[in-house]
Design a protein around this motif. Structure first.
Motif, PDB file in Angstrom:
ATOM      1  N   ALA A  44       0.783  -1.212   0.046  1.00 53.17           N
ATOM      2  CA  ALA A  44      -0.091   0.127   0.101  1.00 53.17           C
ATOM      3  C   ALA A  44       0.810   1.465  -0.016  1.00 53.17           C
ATOM      4  N   ASP A  45       2.263   1.194   0.336  1.00 53.11           N
ATOM      5  CA  ASP A  45       3.051   2.370   0.362  1.00 53.11           C
ATOM      6  C   ASP A  45       3.156   2.864  -1.002  1.00 53.11           C
ATOM      7  N   ALA A  46       3.155   2.408  -1.839  1.00 53.81           N
ATOM      8  CA  ALA A  46       3.491   2.543  -3.506  1.00 53.81           C
ATOM      9  C   ALA A  46       2.691   2.200  -4.423  1.00 53.81           C
ATOM     10  N   THR A  47       1.440   2.142  -3.954  1.00 53.30           N
ATOM     11  CA  THR A  47       0.252   1.639  -4.873  1.00 53.30           C
ATOM     12  C   THR A  47      -0.978   2.273  -4.424  1.00 53.30           C
ATOM     13  N   ASP A  48      -1.986   2.589  -5.675  1.00 51.88           N
ATOM     14  CA  ASP A  48      -3.247   2.969  -5.438  1.00 51.88           C
ATOM     15  C   ASP A  48      -3.851   1.735  -4.895  1.00 51.88           C
ATOM     16  N   THR A  49      -4.227   1.441  -3.711  1.00 51.72           N
ATOM     17  CA  THR A  49      -4.805   0.058  -3.374  1.00 51.72           C
ATOM     18  C   THR A  49      -6.143  -0.185  -3.982  1.00 51.72           C
ATOM     19  N   VAL A  50      -6.913   1.023  -4.293  1.00 47.82           N
ATOM     20  CA  VAL A  50      -8.328   0.831  -4.860  1.00 47.82           C
ATOM     21  C   VAL A  50      -8.052   0.285  -6.306  1.00 47.82           C
ATOM     22  N   ALA A  51      -7.346   1.164  -6.890  1.00 49.52           N
ATOM     23  CA  ALA A  51      -6.936   0.806  -8.226  1.00 49.52           C
ATOM     24  C   ALA A  51      -6.586  -0.459  -8.534  1.00 49.52           C
ATOM     25  N   ALA A  52      -5.641  -0.861  -7.512  1.00 51.01           N
ATOM     26  CA  ALA A  52      -4.818  -2.391  -7.813  1.00 51.01           C
ATOM     27  C   ALA A  52      -5.938  -3.411  -7.489  1.00 51.01           C
ATOM     28  N   GLU A 111     -12.027   3.961   4.424  1.00 56.17           N
ATOM     29  CA  GLU A 111     -12.796   4.777   3.233  1.00 56.17           C
ATOM     30  C   GLU A 111     -12.431   4.282   1.914  1.00 56.17           C
ATOM     31  N   ASP A 112     -11.040   3.714   1.798  1.00 55.17           N
ATOM     32  CA  ASP A 112     -10.449   3.007   0.656  1.00 55.17           C
ATOM     33  C   ASP A 112     -11.496   1.717   0.418  1.00 55.17           C
ATOM     34  N   ALA A 113     -11.772   1.013   1.515  1.00 56.42           N
ATOM     35  CA  ALA A 113     -12.264  -0.087   1.371  1.00 56.42           C
ATOM     36  C   ALA A 113     -13.871  -0.070   0.789  1.00 56.42           C
ATOM     37  N   LEU A 114     -14.296   0.844   1.120  1.00 54.45           N
ATOM     38  CA  LEU A 114     -15.746   1.192   0.475  1.00 54.45           C
ATOM     39  C   LEU A 114     -15.598   1.053  -0.972  1.00 54.45           C
ATOM     40  N   ARG A 115     -14.557   1.907  -1.424  1.00 52.07           N
ATOM     41  CA  ARG A 115     -14.397   1.943  -2.951  1.00 52.07           C
ATOM     42  C   ARG A 115     -13.772   0.646  -3.725  1.00 52.07           C
ATOM     43  N   CYS A 155     -17.750   9.047   4.465  1.00 52.00           N
ATOM     44  CA  CYS A 155     -18.370   7.902   4.040  1.00 52.00           C
ATOM     45  C   CYS A 155     -19.224   8.262   2.591  1.00 52.00           C
ATOM     46  N   ASP A 156     -18.639   7.857   1.482  1.00 51.16           N
ATOM     47  CA  ASP A 156     -19.454   8.270   0.275  1.00 51.16           C
ATOM     48  C   ASP A 156     -20.630   7.457   0.361  1.00 51.16           C
ATOM     49  N   ALA A 157     -21.729   7.980   0.842  1.00 56.31           N
ATOM     50  CA  ALA A 157     -23.008   7.187   1.014  1.00 56.31           C
ATOM     51  C   ALA A 157     -23.837   6.792  -0.306  1.00 56.31           C
ATOM     52  N   ASN A 158     -23.254   7.258  -1.428  1.00 61.18           N
ATOM     53  CA  ASN A 158     -23.729   6.904  -2.847  1.00 61.18           C
ATOM     54  C   ASN A 158     -23.071   5.732  -3.045  1.00 61.18           C
ATOM     55  N   ILE A 159     -22.082   5.086  -2.432  1.00 59.91           N
ATOM     56  CA  ILE A 159     -21.490   3.642  -2.928  1.00 59.91           C
ATOM     57  C   ILE A 159     -22.515   2.835  -1.956  1.00 59.91           C
ATOM     58  N   VAL A 160     -22.681   3.335  -0.920  1.00 57.26           N
ATOM     59  CA  VAL A 160     -23.484   2.279  -0.033  1.00 57.26           C
ATOM     60  C   VAL A 160     -24.847   2.053  -0.873  1.00 57.26           C
ATOM     61  N   HIS A 161     -25.733   3.253  -1.250  1.00 54.00           N
ATOM     62  CA  HIS A 161     -26.924   3.416  -1.892  1.00 54.00           C
ATOM     63  C   HIS A 161     -27.059   2.726  -3.151  1.00 54.00           C
ATOM     64  N   TYR A 162     -26.372   3.199  -4.090  1.00 55.60           N
ATOM     65  CA  TYR A 162     -26.337   2.477  -5.529  1.00 55.60           C
ATOM     66  C   TYR A 162     -25.701   1.186  -5.591  1.00 55.60           C
ATOM     67  N   ARG A 163     -24.764   0.891  -4.984  1.00 59.09           N
ATOM     68  CA  ARG A 163     -24.006  -0.176  -5.317  1.00 59.09           C
ATOM     69  C   ARG A 163     -24.460  -1.329  -4.206  1.00 59.09           C
ATOM     70  N   GLU A 164     -25.355  -0.958  -3.336  1.00 58.73           N
ATOM     71  CA  GLU A 164     -25.868  -1.759  -2.171  1.00 58.73           C
ATOM     72  C   GLU A 164     -24.648  -2.534  -1.537  1.00 58.73           C
ATOM     73  N   VAL A 165     -24.072  -1.754  -0.920  1.00 60.09           N
ATOM     74  CA  VAL A 165     -22.782  -2.226  -0.121  1.00 60.09           C
ATOM     75  C   VAL A 165     -23.075  -2.177   1.336  1.00 60.09           C
ATOM     76  N   ALA A 166     -22.771  -3.210   1.922  1.00 61.18           N
ATOM     77  CA  ALA A 166     -23.217  -3.238   3.313  1.00 61.18           C
ATOM     78  C   ALA A 166     -21.773  -3.027   4.309  1.00 61.18           C
TER      79      ALA A 166
END
Ligand SMILES: [Zn+2]
Length: 358
Positions: free
Chosen positions: A218-226, A250-254, A277-288
């Motif tokens: 995670a030190d050298a990488t965009d972990t979400v993109a990875a 926050e990254d985990a949600l993405r 928290c990007d609530a729209n991730i939770v809402h539109y992607r039905e993330v718990a």
């Protein structure tokens, strides 16, 4: 007897204390292994509101019974046992619904009760009343048995996150808890497990032991993109954050797939408990989003079973064994990233597992 006692933040002393005895319904055990938890490091640094000093630390405990209190039926001197850390009251609304992990009256070994960084530990009657003492199966070392407590918390986390067959699971944080998450996810049938960690040293050590399908630095990488790249853009079915980092949460949600689950397994520092928290991730992607607060006596029982059966091996995760006098050093060794699991042996090396843990 010798104990490791917390007096104040950054003031943890190895010192003499009177030997405890077993009152009615209690057991007294000779501690053979008490393993070091990330929480011990947090307590060393900043204390804990539930912890009243001076207090003997340590809550990942296995040992043998040396005294049986009046009425503690079914137990004998010499029994090899593993002890729960979190003691639910067993009678409240939450306990009656089977939610012992969020019992509001919960007490804990090493917080309200003296813990296992000691030659002897009293196991309170309240522990026995909720089935919190487990027999260590023959052939299983005390050191391995002591890891049942952290594994039980990992079981609770993965049950709530519903980790299961065929899933892609991301584990963020490659400490002892992260390693147990990788192993348990595989035991529960996950198809792919990705391990994300900030410290290169810890990642290399952990990946060498638990062999995730991918190790992401995670030190050298965009972990979400990875994670998105490694999952064909879909994201992971379950993302478990086993690190006390708001950014990682926050990254985990993405990182989560549509209909995915994010587990906030690790707590955040008390003075910085909020995230964006990007609530729209939770809402539109039905993330718990789910939490995890310790474990129940039943989780402990099952954790010991998984270790004993070989479904979740832990012997190789125990990288450091230290005598009681060096327990504080052990706490620092664990946070340094050079160790996975550090275990303290107040009675000295037992020799019983020398062949298995090398
Ligand atoms: Zn309760």
């Amino acid at each position: 007897m010798r104990v490791v006692r917390f007096h104040a933040p950054r003031d943890v002393r190895v010192e003499d204390a009177p030997e405890p005895t077993a009152g009615p319904g209690d057991l007294l055990i000779r501690v053979r292994n008490c393993s070091v938890c990330g929480t011990d490091a947090k307590i060393w640094r900043s204390g804990h509101p539930d912890l009243r000093p001076p207090r003997v630390l340590g809550h990942e405990v296995a040992g043998e019974v040396v005294e049986v209190g009046e009425g503690a039926d079914g137990w004998s001197v010499g029994d090899r046992v593993q002890v729960i850390a979190a003691i639910p009251d067993g009678t409240c609304h939450e306990c009656r619904h089977g939610w012992q992990t969020v019992c509001p009256n919960q007490e804990r070994i090493g917080y309200q009760h003296d813990g296992g960084f000691a030659e002897l530990m009293r196991v309170p009657a309240t522990v026995l009343a909720v089935g919190g003492v487990n027999r260590v199966p023959a052939g299983l070392s005390f050191a391995e048995a002591s890891v049942a407590e952290p594994l039980s918390c990992v079981i609770n986390g993965q049950e709530q996150a519903r980790v299961g067959d065929g899933q892609t699971v991301v584990v963020v944080g490659a400490g002892p808890i992260g390693c147990l998450h990788v192993r348990l996810a595989r035991a529960r049938g996950a198809a792919r497990v990705l391990l994300v960690e900030l410290s290169r040293r810890r990642l290399a050590l952990a990946a060498g032991l638990v062999a995730p399908d991918e190790a992401v630095a995670a030190d050298a990488t965009d972990t979400v993109a990875a994670v998105r790249g490694l999952t064909g853009g879909r994201g992971a079915d379950v993302v478990i954050v086993a690190a006390g980092s708001g950014q990682a949460q926050e990254d985990a949600l993405r990182m989560a797939a549509r209909r995915g689950t994010v587990s906030f397994f690790g707590g955040l520092p008390r003075d910085r408990p909020t995230i964006t928290c990007d609530a729209n991730i939770v809402h539109y992607r039905e993330v718990a989003i789910v939490g995890a607060n310790g474990s129940s006596p039943d989780h402990n029982r099952r954790a010991l079973g998984l270790i004993a059966s070989g479904a979740v091996p832990v012997a190789d995760l125990i990288t450091h064994r230290l005598p009681l006098e060096r327990a504080v050093e052990g706490i620092h060794t664990m946070t340094s990233g050079e160790a996975i699991k550090v275990t303290v042996e107040p009675a000295g090396p037992t020799g019983e597992s020398a062949g298995r843990n090398r």
